[in-house]
Design a protein around this motif. Sequence first.
Motif, short mmCIF file in Angstrom:
data_model
loop_
_atom_site.label_atom_id
_atom_site.label_comp_id
_atom_site.label_asym_id
_atom_site.label_seq_id
_atom_site.Cartn_x
_atom_site.Cartn_y
_atom_site.Cartn_z
N SER A 1 -1.80 -8.43 8.30
CA SER A 1 -2.93 -7.73 8.89
C SER A 1 -3.43 -6.86 7.08
N PRO B 1 -4.17 -4.77 4.60
CA PRO B 1 -3.95 -3.43 4.36
C PRO B 1 -5.19 -2.63 3.51
N LYS B 2 -5.17 -1.28 3.68
CA LYS B 2 -6.16 -0.82 2.94
C LYS B 2 -6.20 -0.89 1.48
N ALA B 3 -5.02 -1.37 0.98
CA ALA B 3 -5.01 -1.47 -0.86
C ALA B 3 -3.71 -1.96 -1.11
N GLU C 1 0.90 -1.21 0.08
CA GLU C 1 -0.17 -0.04 -0.07
C GLU C 1 0.85 1.41 0.04
N ASP C 2 2.22 1.19 0.14
CA ASP C 2 3.01 2.22 0.49
C ASP C 2 3.75 2.60 -0.80
N ASP D 1 -8.66 -2.21 -4.13
CA ASP D 1 -9.24 -1.70 -2.52
C ASP D 1 -9.63 -3.18 -1.71
N LEU D 2 -8.91 -2.93 -0.49
CA LEU D 2 -9.24 -4.22 0.27
C LEU D 2 -9.85 -3.83 1.67
N GLU D 3 -10.40 -2.57 1.53
CA GLU D 3 -11.20 -1.98 2.70
C GLU D 3 -12.47 -3.05 3.00
N GLN D 4 -13.04 -3.60 2.06
CA GLN D 4 -14.15 -4.22 2.02
C GLN D 4 -13.86 -6.11 2.13
#
Length: 1789
Positions: free
Chosen positions: A1120, A1122-1124, A1090-1091, A1144-1147
């Motif tokens: 864990s 990540p957000k994306a 994600e970074d 996108d991994l938030e969902q």
Amino acid sequence: MVDRSKMVHNEVDYASLLSLVASPSPPDASSLDAALALVSQYQSTHSVTPSTSSYTSFDADPFSSLLSPTPRASTSTAPPPPSPLEWLHASLAPHQADQVLEILKSPSSDTDIAESLLEIWGFEGIESVGEAVTRRAEIVQAAAALHASAGVPLPTVPEDRGEPTYNSHDARHVQHETKRDYTPGAQLVFRTPEEVAAAKKARKAARHHKGKDRADDDELDLEEWDRIRQESLAHGPGALISGKRARVEEAEQYPNVYLSSSNAPSGITGIYGQATLPIGTTREDKGEYEEIMIPAPKAVPFRFNEAPVPISSMDEWGRRTFHAYKSLNRLQSVVFPVAYKTNENMLVCAPTGAGKTDVALLTILRCLSSLAAAPLTRNSQPQLPPASAYKIVYVAPLKALAAEITLKFAKRLSWAGVKCRELTGDMKLTRKEVDETGIIVTTPEKWDVVTRKGSGASDGDVADKVKLLIIDEVHLLHEDRGSVIESIVARTLRQVESSQSLIRIVGLSATLPNYIDVADFLHVNRYVGLFFFDSSFRPVPLEQHFLGVRGKPGSIASRNGLDNAAFDKVAELVKAGHQVMVFVHARKETVKTAEMLREKAAAEGILDLLDPKENEKWGTFKRDMGSSRNREMKELAETGFGIHHAGMLRSDRNITERMFEANVTKVLCCTATLAWGVNLPAYAVVIKGTQLYDSGKGAFVDLSILDVLQIFGRAGRPQYEDQGVGYICTTSDKLDHYVQAIAQQHPIESKFEVGLVDGLNAEISLGTVSNADEGLRWLGYSYLFVRMRKNPLVYGMTAAEVAQDPLLGSKRTALINNSAKRLVECQMIKYDPDLGTLESTDLGRIASRYYIRNASIEIFNKGLRPQMGEADVLALIASSVEFGQINVRENEIPELQKLIEESCPCQVNGGTQSSAGKVNVLLQAYISKAYIEDFALVSDSGYVSQNAARIVRALLDIAMARRWAPVTLVLMSMSKAIEKRLWSFGHPLAQFSLSPDLIYNIERWADDLDAPDIAAMSDADFGALIHQNERLGAIATAAARQVPLLSVTHTLQPIGHDLLRVRLELTPQFQWSEKQHGSMEAFWVWIEDEDNLAILQVARLLVRPATKVIQQDFIVSIASVPKALYVRAVSDRWYGSEHATPIDLEQLIMPPEPPPHLPLLDLPLLRTRETFSDHGVLDGYPPAFDPVQTQAFHTLYHTSSNALVCAPSASSRGILLELAIWRAFAGRSNARVVFLTPRKSLAHLVAHRLRRVFATALGITPVILSRLQDLDRLKASQPLLAVASPSLLRYLLASSTGLGPLDLIIAHDVQALDAPYELLLSRLRWSNPTARIVGSSSSLQDPTDLATWLGVPPTAAYSFPPSIRTSALTSTFQSFATPHSMSLLRSMIRPAYAAMRGASGTTLCFVPSRAQCRTTARDLVTQTAAELDESFIPAASFDMVQTYAESMKDAELGEALSHGIAIFHEGLRPEEQRLALELFAAGAVPILIASREACWTLSISASLVIVMSAQFAAIREDGEREIQDYPLPELLQMQSLAVPPRPDASAEFLVLCQKEQAELYQRFLLHGIPLESELASDPLLISTIFSELVSSRISQRQDVVDFLSWTFLSRRVVSNSAYYGLPSSKDTNDAVSRLADRLLDELERRCAAVFSGKTGVECTKVARLFGQRSVPLRAIEALQLIPLDRLVMLSKPAMEATPASAEGEDGTKTNGVSEGQVDHLANFRQRLPRAIKDDIGAEDDATSPDTRRRILLGAFRGGRLPRGEGAPTLEKELVGLLRRILSQTSSKT
């Protein structure tokens, strides 16, 4: 004997004789002749009178046969000679005689003694010195006898007087009574004061004698001396002067060594240094320069058995290839029998132009003829195998020569259809071109790179197919490039040994002194394949002149001297009417030299001799030059001068060449490229200066001897003159170097030590050296090894070391250890000094692949960082040692500063004051396409750009290996910048060959538009945007559409609580152009964190013209969520093709962490006899159950509960399943049991086991259900024990009766649950809801959902960890970096073979395919021979196995079997399979090679199981080849076959695979494998729903939900909904309903289902049509993918009879189209989506049959059926069209 007393000499060269006498090396035959000349010269004028009679002269040597013919018998009676002591005392004063006697008795060598005696006798007594040394032993023995008679003993002289004694020449007269014994090995001589005084007195007397005058002598009779030397040469060399000689063995004579008499050294020796030059050599002082002339040699007389080989006497191969010749020349005729009729390795040493290239062609013809399937006859074409099966490699020293050889061979062999291509740094070949090429012409460095790969890309596996390797100019061994030649020869020789294949090696070389050493290095038989021809074999004899110009090198005086010397020779030649080439070493220097010569010729008044106008062809050439823009060329041509260099246009060079060939131009000033690339001879050549700039070293260096020989090779025109002349003008300090080099005075030495570290790294990376012992053997194949034994002092050794260790084991060990330690320091290998193992790292492999030195890798380790800018990258590239030799010169600084200001967008670290700064500037200037004026900078720029491209690629691979995303992107951009010569901020369309004006306008007006934006615009719009017309706009947009781009779509599939599979679909989004893209385009695709700092996974993908979509899976470890994440797809070589897609991994909801495995309880093991009441059950069972069976026994045998056992041992689980069967039949005698297995082959093994266990005990014979008839024969009232595989499903669906009621369903190996297995098990559960279900599986990561699906209560679910085993097992993974290929499998042979040899029992080896079984067996047999090992067969079984091997019909299987290697796969005949398994099971054959699929078939086990590559090639439906990983169930099945031979032993499981695979497989084998349903992605599910729909078993949405609720999929969509692309849901019904809706929507798109009401589902008429014809659902999809025009054409025959008719559903004709039908069709068209309307086209007459077909079939392609009013009629018409289409397609297939 010649009467030397009559000879008169002018002068005696005493210094030369002294140098000969004092020479530390043994004198050769040439030195003897020189010494004899000097001695006789003195003898004729200064005779020494003996006391009574003449003594034996120097010529009367006891070994006179070594020097001269036997002396003639004297006709007069001669008095007896004096005794040795009498002669000594008669020659000297008494005190001097005593001194001489003392010196002769010393242990010094003959050379030291001769030097000491010369100080006593002086040079006028030089003959006496020789006589004293010759009779040394006699004198000492006579003195000893005299003293013995007087009773005084003498000290003894050791036999070996070779040990040096310091100051031995100062020994002087001492009293006999004070003599001391000699101490061997002493380095000091102690003297008394009297001895010192006597020595001083003797030296003073010697100086007094040096001043005496000497008489002049007459000239030497050279012809007579030549005759004498020829006679003595036949007897070999002898020592010039010696004392008591040991027996001298004659030097070995080799049959194919040809030496000319005129190449013998003359009496004038020591003209320069130690050089011994041929007879007739002269030296002349010309004031400004001195000149040495070596005359042209005389030809070697023909031997009695020599005769030219007529071309007519050769076979058809030779006659067709040499059709332009009448016969071979002398050299070629000599080598013909060996070159053309044998496969012997050869070394041919001959001068340039002697015809060595045609010798190479003879060996090529020999190779081709041996490859041909049948002998070649007249008018027939050769029956050669495809070029992909063989390769002939010609290694040329330079690219220019490689191009010339390529053209020559291609022309000569065109009649045979053999293609010859060049493979160099400038000429790259595609994979297809490599396969089509039979003869590859390359350079040493390029071939080293190719063979380092071993396999892989385009040309990597070429080395494995080589049949003939020709190395031209092999004498380059002594130059810096020599280490490369040593590497490729050593690699080839080891390949011959390891593969046991014939690779013939042919070396071509100029004449060199130690040709025997080179022959030994090439493994040439000295008596057969060694050929040496001296310079007399040159087609035109060459007279050589060496001019040494006085003055400081580089000074004005020196440069003027070079000009004057060159002009003097040119003037002489022109006056004599000859043409001359003047070679210079820079392009600009050609014009300067030509103008200088013209000016001096004008001053000399000889320009009229050069006037071209006298030639009748001048007018033609003058017209040709009219179109040339080369002003200098035209002006010089007017005065008879020509220029030629690579910077001229090809047309101008052609004119220059033709003018010189036509004798219009008399003097041609050119560079060395003319000598290498064009065969344009002249009478004479002049080399003006020997200093040239070497960009590789960054300095001016001496012209190489190879270049000198090549240039001299242009001297002499065979068709016009009988002699050529070569001049080399150099500085006086270099004169000695070139004279000695051309005279071949120095043996060539090895340069391998310089490249030893990098060479060792290459071998380790290649896999040919895996330990120190193999490294030692590798060094044994090098030229370094040969020369270390011959000349140890050069390599830091002593002769004593070689004597003590003849094979140099200690030296080689030290070299390997030191090199390995250096590689460890650079992190290029892993080295275990204790075990001696050598393992390559990523850095080592990258360095080997890209030819990077270890010192550069060390710099990169320190300088490469995760985040770097372009300036940092440029500085790092410039700091590599490949550029370390480039120096900054004072005169270059202004231009470098100018380049910084104008052409360097990035900061230059170090400025212009450092080497790295200069490299940086030149590299940026190269990318910016800057103009460079200074020729040295131009040369440096070319060198920098070529090497920088390679270095930046290496850095890119290093960054990827370290998973650094930011610097990877920068390095990829820099790589493109160097390749395209375009900065990253430039416009992407600048990569195309667009006009500069168009590029300028694009950058000015559309710089902010990317290529996709431009591609989407119309031609007119973009033309207007950039202020150009539509035509130019079309050119630009067409280019934009060709920029390679990939569109990326992704799906996420969690396969564990911390593992995420990212499945990508990449679709090419650009227009393919063969001109721009070739045959393929490479893309890098990776996943970033994600970074955007780390690369999590990376892959290199290839896009071809036919590629529609590429699927790529990445498995990413996520601790864990990540957000994306980011997917980045980047073209390997194009700007503007970078595409980053966020994920996108938030969902995303990952599945929960699995529960812990069930621990193994410490229970007492159940004994079998005590457990079963019926003792007959004991057959086939062990005495006691193992711990797993003991713990699960109660549930399986004493309860009727459903059960699940997950354990690693397949055999352990199998017995537990049998317990459930015993339970079933114990409770009900006519019980009905079905045993399910995941594979049909495994079902046969299970049936065999059950038959052996249950047939006798229960009287029930197990049956295999594999056909529909098997189901029909079953009776519900009878007991049943059936074994079935998932193929049973289709029979169940087709059978009316099915299996009937079942009591027990056993699901074996559920870890291999696929879609058919799951549907079968679901169907059986649905039809038998009360039946007991018992499942077994390997250890799973989380079996909770599986147990729930099977209805297993928690107390009956036994989930054991993978570590719980009944026997010891060691699992090892060895990773490889090579992509999956045949060469990868070959590289795995060595570690596999080593493991087999170290195994404690039998070995089972799995390979990816059936064909690979035979290949692997062959490679193992070859490896056995290479290692000199015995076969694998035990001694007790040898005779039996050999008998079976000889009886096999398949010779290849028999050959493998005779070495103890059996082959098994399902493609063999049953008897061959049975024999292999029986011999293996009995231990008679310890190795079994099996295909991947056979792991489910084999019923045997082995102590060692090897998996060679965990990938296999599969062909997709679209025809594309795809590399797939082994499924985890297959790997587990292979692992289960590893069983130790004894209870106290351990089994081994060795997996050879890719690095990423090793990490993943290790994780799964340690923690258990994940299990997900494959139904959702398998076409079988929707096909089954379709079948149910057609058969009317499904009519409601709820029916589909109910159908799915019985599947394992219904459980997993709740636990891991993201895996199946569904939103998270805790409600099973909700999740399954969503899945059902998705399936029904798909059926609607296929025109197979329509919805009725809220919940109803109906089968369409189209679906019924397909159902009646048993057309699968995927066939509907295939029809919908056919282009509409094609569908309409296929449907036309149905309408041919009556154009306005239609064929109904029942096949009847419906004629005419009513007005209502027209309206219905028009309304239906209006309701269609726009995409379908666009596909159909413009609206035409609805009554036209073609229009009706297009509308109906277009709607069908879009998944739309007629609805509303008139729909039945339209659908009926559509069905008629489809029926006709199906008939057409089925008839064609």
